[in-house]
Design an enzyme around this catalytic site. Structure first.
Site, PDB file in Angstrom:
ATOM      1  N   GLN A  42      -8.340  12.190  -1.692  1.00 17.16           N
ATOM      2  CA  GLN A  42      -8.670  11.437  -0.480  1.00 17.16           C
ATOM      3  C   GLN A  42      -7.749  11.822   0.680  1.00 17.16           C
ATOM      4  O   GLN A  42      -8.202  12.272   1.743  1.00 17.16           O
ATOM      5  CB  GLN A  42      -8.545   9.936  -0.748  1.00 17.16           C
ATOM      6  CG  GLN A  42      -8.608   9.082   0.519  1.00 17.16           C
ATOM      7  CD  GLN A  42      -8.288   7.619   0.277  1.00 17.16           C
ATOM      8  OE1 GLN A  42      -9.194   6.798   0.311  1.00 17.16           O
ATOM      9  NE2 GLN A  42      -7.033   7.291   0.034  1.00 17.16           N
ATOM     10  N   ALA A  84      -0.492  14.467  -7.537  1.00 17.85           N
ATOM     11  CA  ALA A  84       0.131  13.646  -8.583  1.00 17.85           C
ATOM     12  C   ALA A  84      -0.940  13.193  -9.568  1.00 17.85           C
ATOM     13  O   ALA A  84      -2.137  13.299  -9.289  1.00 17.85           O
ATOM     14  CB  ALA A  84       0.815  12.415  -7.981  1.00 17.85           C
ATOM     15  N   TYR A  92       2.639  12.955 -19.386  1.00 18.12           N
ATOM     16  CA  TYR A  92       1.971  13.810 -18.406  1.00 18.12           C
ATOM     17  C   TYR A  92       2.241  13.312 -16.988  1.00 18.12           C
ATOM     18  O   TYR A  92       2.511  14.101 -16.078  1.00 18.12           O
ATOM     19  CB  TYR A  92       0.465  13.834 -18.679  1.00 18.12           C
ATOM     20  CG  TYR A  92      -0.318  14.589 -17.633  1.00 18.12           C
ATOM     21  CD1 TYR A  92      -0.348  15.988 -17.637  1.00 18.12           C
ATOM     22  CD2 TYR A  92      -1.023  13.915 -16.640  1.00 18.12           C
ATOM     23  CE1 TYR A  92      -1.056  16.688 -16.676  1.00 18.12           C
ATOM     24  CE2 TYR A  92      -1.736  14.604 -15.673  1.00 18.12           C
ATOM     25  CZ  TYR A  92      -1.750  15.996 -15.691  1.00 18.12           C
ATOM     26  OH  TYR A  92      -2.448  16.682 -14.720  1.00 18.12           O
ATOM     27  N   SER A 116       5.076   5.615  -2.937  1.00 19.44           N
ATOM     28  CA  SER A 116       4.063   4.593  -3.173  1.00 19.44           C
ATOM     29  C   SER A 116       4.656   3.189  -3.160  1.00 19.44           C
ATOM     30  O   SER A 116       5.779   2.971  -3.627  1.00 19.44           O
ATOM     31  CB  SER A 116       3.393   4.835  -4.528  1.00 19.44           C
ATOM     32  OG  SER A 116       2.589   3.744  -4.914  1.00 19.44           O
ATOM     33  N   GLU A 154       3.796   1.009  -5.113  1.00 18.38           N
ATOM     34  CA  GLU A 154       3.933   0.601  -6.511  1.00 18.38           C
ATOM     35  C   GLU A 154       5.387   0.665  -6.973  1.00 18.38           C
ATOM     36  O   GLU A 154       5.758   0.011  -7.942  1.00 18.38           O
ATOM     37  CB  GLU A 154       3.065   1.475  -7.411  1.00 18.38           C
ATOM     38  CG  GLU A 154       1.573   1.223  -7.290  1.00 18.38           C
ATOM     39  CD  GLU A 154       1.137  -0.076  -7.964  1.00 18.38           C
ATOM     40  OE1 GLU A 154       1.800  -0.482  -8.940  1.00 18.38           O
ATOM     41  OE2 GLU A 154       0.141  -0.661  -7.521  1.00 18.38           O
ATOM     42  N   TYR A 170       3.585   5.373 -13.723  1.00 16.03           N
ATOM     43  CA  TYR A 170       3.320   5.990 -12.422  1.00 16.03           C
ATOM     44  C   TYR A 170       4.391   5.598 -11.416  1.00 16.03           C
ATOM     45  O   TYR A 170       4.948   6.456 -10.713  1.00 16.03           O
ATOM     46  CB  TYR A 170       1.942   5.554 -11.905  1.00 16.03           C
ATOM     47  CG  TYR A 170       1.706   5.880 -10.447  1.00 16.03           C
ATOM     48  CD1 TYR A 170       1.399   7.180 -10.048  1.00 16.03           C
ATOM     49  CD2 TYR A 170       1.785   4.887  -9.472  1.00 16.03           C
ATOM     50  CE1 TYR A 170       1.186   7.476  -8.706  1.00 16.03           C
ATOM     51  CE2 TYR A 170       1.569   5.175  -8.137  1.00 16.03           C
ATOM     52  CZ  TYR A 170       1.273   6.475  -7.760  1.00 16.03           C
ATOM     53  OH  TYR A 170       1.064   6.761  -6.425  1.00 16.03           O
TER      54      TYR A 170
END
Length: 348
Positions: free
Chosen positions: A13, A88, A101, A131, A133, A154
């Site tokens: 995106q 990512a 991973y 991020s 997050e 993540y």
């Protein structure tokens, strides 16, 4: 000579919008894509030109963030002026299932880029896509001084990448900036991310393809904005004389349930009859509330996000209606045309 930019994650995106922006500014744009037996370039097909065309300014390079040699070769051969590191393993829920991973690509991939950049000796400006997050369970609102308390593999990987970016900036005097972006959405959002999953689900229900939409935690609250505005601000960060870290967000928070209610009401549907909860979509550890304090970006980057929650929902529902072959419900296109008549979001 035009400036050269290298984008990791160009097929995502943000990468696709960023490629559009840089091309509109006369850049030569290079994007890293992974080798695959199937094409995954649909987000950039409209701007791709055959590299044999003498006017081509968009070029794709095969590479992988897990391969140091490939990354070094690409940087050596292209010699970019700016690197936008957006690539990512970016799906939070999936990171619980693929933690190794996720760490290898999202965390160590950043180190591989920074190390290759350091060894090149070139004066390159580097942008790291951090991020919201990373804030995890820290109480809102969250800004550049809020401590990180990650709640997913993540987020842990992104904290590592953020810290390495600062470390290379301070240790080697590199121009390396972190953009700590809160949730930013668009019709190009991946279909497994909750906002797009909702709007695509509505289109499928109206088209009689599906009867129900299955979701997870409806109580999680997020700060949602419009992706192209955030991408434009990434570019602004690298036009500064000195590197720095910035939080970008709208300063508003809404729950997933609010998004569901707004989207289904706009489509004339009763969400309580169409939405079912599936426990498999819940995360082992949840981030309850994210809401930005973008004061620093407002002061230093003139950050002023225009497309807000209610209009964002309409834009995304109408886009998915059109994508499935149905007539848009309302004025999504008109909203964008009114707010962004020059298309590229007020960046000169």
């Amino acid at each position: 000579m035009p400036k050269k930019a290298l984008i990791t994650g160009i097929t995502g995106q943000d990468g696709s919008y960023l490629a559009e922006l840089l091309l509109s500014k006369g850049y030569e744009v290079h994007g890293i894509i992974r080798r695959s037996s199937t094409f995954n370039t649909n987000r950039i097909d409209h701007i791709y030109v055959d590299p044999h065309d003498p006017n081509a300014r968009l070029f794709l390079q095969y590479g992988d963030l897990s391969d140091s040699e490939q990354i070094s070769n690409i940087i050596y051969n292209i010699r970019p002026d700016e690197i936008y590191h957006l690539g990512a393993q970016s799906h939070v829920r999936v990171s619980f299932e693929t933690p190794e991973y996720t760490g290898n690509v999202t965390a160590l991939g950043t180190t591989r880029l920074l190390e290759a950049l350091k060894r090149s000796g070139n004066a390159v400006k580097f942008y790291q896509a951090s991020s919201s997050e990373m804030f995890g369970s820290s109480p809102p609102p969250q800004n550049e001084d809020t401590p990180f308390r990650p709640r997913s593999p993540y987020a842990c990987a992104k904290v590592y990448a953020y810290a390495m970016t600062k470390n290379y900036r301070e240790g080697y005097n590199m121009f390396a900036s972190n953009g700590i972006l809160f949730n930013h959405e668009s019709p190009r959002r991946g279909e497994t991310f909750v906002t797009r999953k909702i709007t695509r689900g509505i289109a499928n229900i109206l088209a009689k393809k599906d009867k129900y939409l299955y979701l997870g935690n409806l109580d999680a609250k997020r700060d949602w904005g419009y992706a192209p505005e955030y991408v434009a601000c990434m570019w602004q960060m690298l036009q500064r004389e000195t590197p720095d870290d910035f939080v970008l967000g709208t300063g508003e928070t809404h729950s997933v349930q609010e998004y569901v209610e707004k989207a289904f009401a706009y489509a004339g549907l009763d969400w309580t009859e169409c939405v079912k909860i599936d426990p498999k979509y819940f995360r082992p550890t949840e981030v309850e509330v994210l809401v930005s304090d973008p004061t620093k970006a407002m002061q230093k980057l003139n950050w002023d996000p225009k497309l807000r929650f209610n209009d964002l929902v309409k834009v995304m529902v109408d886009a998915d209606m059109r994508a499935i072959g149905l007539e848009p419900i309302g004025d999504g296109d008109a909203i964008l045309e009114k707010m962004f008549p020059s298309r590229w979001w007020g960046v000169d």
